[in-house]
Enzyme design. Structure first.
Site, PDB file in Angstrom:
ATOM      1  N   CYS A   5       0.829  -1.210   0.000  1.00  0.00           N
ATOM      2  CA  CYS A   5       0.000   0.000   0.000  1.00  0.00           C
ATOM      3  C   CYS A   5       0.862   1.258   0.000  1.00  0.00           C
ATOM      4  CB  CYS A   5      -0.946  -0.010   1.196  1.00  0.00           C
ATOM      5  SG  CYS A   5      -0.114  -0.108   2.795  1.00  0.00           S
ATOM      6  N   CYS A 270      49.626 -28.629  11.082  1.00  0.00           N
ATOM      7  CA  CYS A 270      48.356 -28.172  10.502  1.00  0.00           C
ATOM      8  C   CYS A 270      47.752 -29.279   9.647  1.00  0.00           C
ATOM      9  CB  CYS A 270      48.591 -26.921   9.659  1.00  0.00           C
ATOM     10  SG  CYS A 270      47.098 -26.321   8.843  1.00  0.00           S
ATOM     11  N   CYS A 273      47.329 -27.590   5.564  1.00  0.00           N
ATOM     12  CA  CYS A 273      48.417 -27.332   4.618  1.00  0.00           C
ATOM     13  C   CYS A 273      49.601 -28.269   4.784  1.00  0.00           C
ATOM     14  CB  CYS A 273      48.885 -25.876   4.746  1.00  0.00           C
ATOM     15  SG  CYS A 273      49.558 -25.453   6.363  1.00  0.00           S
TER      16      CYS A 273
END
Length: 280
Positions: A5, A270, A273
């Site tokens: 509206c 890690c 990697c």
């Protein structure tokens, strides 16, 4: 997301008018869509659910096969900015607490500009113009934009979608939103501002992305040059981690904004990697 509206009948901000203008572009040039909030403007759309006490249009708002761009632009302007607003003004309950909108005779307003020596400026739309258009300029840009689109891309009508990088589409949306804003007493916008809202562009983010992309390109170029000069080098020895300083450092003659540091060697522990194995 805005209330239907608000977009359809009671806009009070520039963004409401710009969203409305995008719906108008889709209604005029896009695929048929019964969910378009302006579908009641198209008399050929039998699926609209206009209120019983509201007058409806009986003919299509789409461009007819035999209709010129000049005539179509004026027919759309007459319906959208004059007749439809007159219908909205007649809904007294909407304007008990706010001023009613003012119908606009777009061709009459634009006539002087389109016939003047300045008419050539409407051929080249500048989306980066940061000066808000006047109502007269908006009217002229609206009529000339629709006329050019019909003349140049008639075969595409019915399949177009709004694209902020489409010059004609952006011209029509920016002009239509300003005319809508003028009718409802809302501040007018510049093409630059309209494009930002219509295309959901956050200018600060876009500028930052462009700057970072440029820096990445420069660093990539340095890597390629280093490899070409000495093919024995590894990427680990060439690539650096880079950060951008907020204020820069170094002597005034050579201020360094991008600081580089060698990449750390892979961590043997890690799991991403290196060759470490997770014991389960």
């Amino acid at each position: 997301t805005f209330a239907v509206c608000t977009i359809r009948s009671t806009p009070d901000k520039p963004v409401h008018c710009i969203v409305w203008a995008k719906y108008l572009f889709g209604l005029l040039f896009g695929p048929e869509d019964a969910s378009n909030v302006l579908s009641d403007l198209d008399g050929a759309n039998t699926s609209n659910d206009t209120a019983a006490d509201r007058p409806t249009f009986t003919d299509t708002i789409r461009c007819l096969a035999h209709e010129s761009g000049f005539d179509y632009a004026r027919r759309v302007a007459e319906r959208v900015f004059k007749h439809d607003i007159e219908i909205q003004v007649s809904m007294k309950e909407l304007w008990e607490k706010r001023p009613p909108p003012t119908p606009i005779n777009v061709p009459q307003i634009a006539e002087k500009l389109l016939q003047s020596k300045e008419a050539d400026c409407f051929v080249a739309f500048n989306a980066y113009d940061q000066k808000a258009w006047s109502v007269e300029e908006s009217a002229a840009f609206f009529l000339s934009g629709i006329e050019q689109l019909v003349k140049q891309r008639r075969d595409e009508i019915g399949s177009l979608t709004f694209d902020k990088d489409d010059s004609l589409a952006m011209q029509i949306v920016a002009a239509a939103s300003n005319l809508r804003a003028s009718a409802f007493g809302v501040p007018l916008s510049s093409p630059f501002h309209s494009k930002g809202i219509a295309g959901n562009i956050v200018h600060a983010v876009a500028t930052t992305n462009a700057a970072i992309a440029g820096l990445l390109t420069l660093l990539t170029t340095q890597i390629i040059i280093s490899v070409m000069r000495d093919k024995s080098k590894t990427l680990l020895g060439i690539c650096n981690s880079a950060s951008v300083s907020k204020e820069g450092s170094g002597r005034s003659a050579r201020i360094i904004l991008v600081q580089g540091a060698p990449l750390a060697k892979p961590n043997p522990r890690c799991y991403v990697c290196s060759q470490s194995v997770v014991q389960v």
